[in-house]
Design a protein around this motif. Structure first.
Motif, PDB file in Angstrom:
ATOM      1  N   SER A  10       1.644  -4.998  -5.222  1.00  0.00           N
ATOM      2  CA  SER A  10       1.319  -4.850  -3.724  1.00  0.00           C
ATOM      3  C   SER A  10       0.390  -5.968  -3.359  1.00  0.00           C
ATOM      4  N   TYR A  39      14.135 -11.882   6.727  1.00  0.00           N
ATOM      5  CA  TYR A  39      12.622 -11.782   6.910  1.00  0.00           C
ATOM      6  C   TYR A  39      12.404 -13.369   7.318  1.00  0.00           C
ATOM      7  N   GLN A  54       3.010  -6.240   1.470  1.00  0.00           N
ATOM      8  CA  GLN A  54       4.339  -6.357   0.394  1.00  0.00           C
ATOM      9  C   GLN A  54       4.064  -5.560  -1.030  1.00  0.00           C
ATOM     10  N   LYS A  61      11.610  -5.099  -3.320  1.00  0.00           N
ATOM     11  CA  LYS A  61      10.595  -5.680  -2.564  1.00  0.00           C
ATOM     12  C   LYS A  61      10.635  -5.273  -1.310  1.00  0.00           C
ATOM     13  N   ILE A  63       8.391  -5.292   2.557  1.00  0.00           N
ATOM     14  CA  ILE A  63       7.426  -5.775   3.433  1.00  0.00           C
ATOM     15  C   ILE A  63       7.528  -5.204   4.700  1.00  0.00           C
ATOM     16  N   ASP A  86      14.019  -8.416   1.640  1.00  0.00           N
ATOM     17  CA  ASP A  86      14.208  -8.992   2.722  1.00  0.00           C
ATOM     18  C   ASP A  86      15.270  -9.286   3.803  1.00  0.00           C
TER      19      ASP A  86
END
Length: 97
Positions: A10, A39, A54, A61, A63, A86
């Motif tokens: 992170s 994103y 993140q 992943k 975010i 994303d």
């Protein structure tokens, strides 16, 4: 930064105020940002977020991007966007006009 087994899992940037030349986020613009958006598309339209977090969990992943500047709204207004791999999965706003 958060570490697990000597690997970053992170990272976070907060309280960073951008002087953007991009357009402002208002309620109309917020509503036009749909789930599934990339994103990179958000960054292309509104620039880097003021707060960025993140993480990577089980190969995914995640975010969180928060905009505090270049916002059309009441005092304390903000827009938050949540991405997995994303792609926008959720969003919330406070005080947008």
């Amino acid at each position: 930064m958060g570490f697990k087994n000597n690997k970053v899992v992170s990272k976070k940037i907060s309280n960073f105020k951008w002087n953007r030349k991009n357009k402002n986020i208002n309620m109309k613009a917020y509503k036009e940002i749909k789930n599934g958006s990339a994103y990179s598309d958000l960054i292309g339209l509104y620039g880097e977020p003021d707060d960025f977090h993140q993480t990577s969990v089980s190969g995914k992943k995640a975010i969180t991007a928060t905009y505090l500047t270049n916002i059309d709204g009441t005092a304390g207004a903000k827009a938050e966007f949540y991405f997995i791999n994303d792609k926008l999965t959720n969003k919330k706003q406070i005080g947008l006009k």
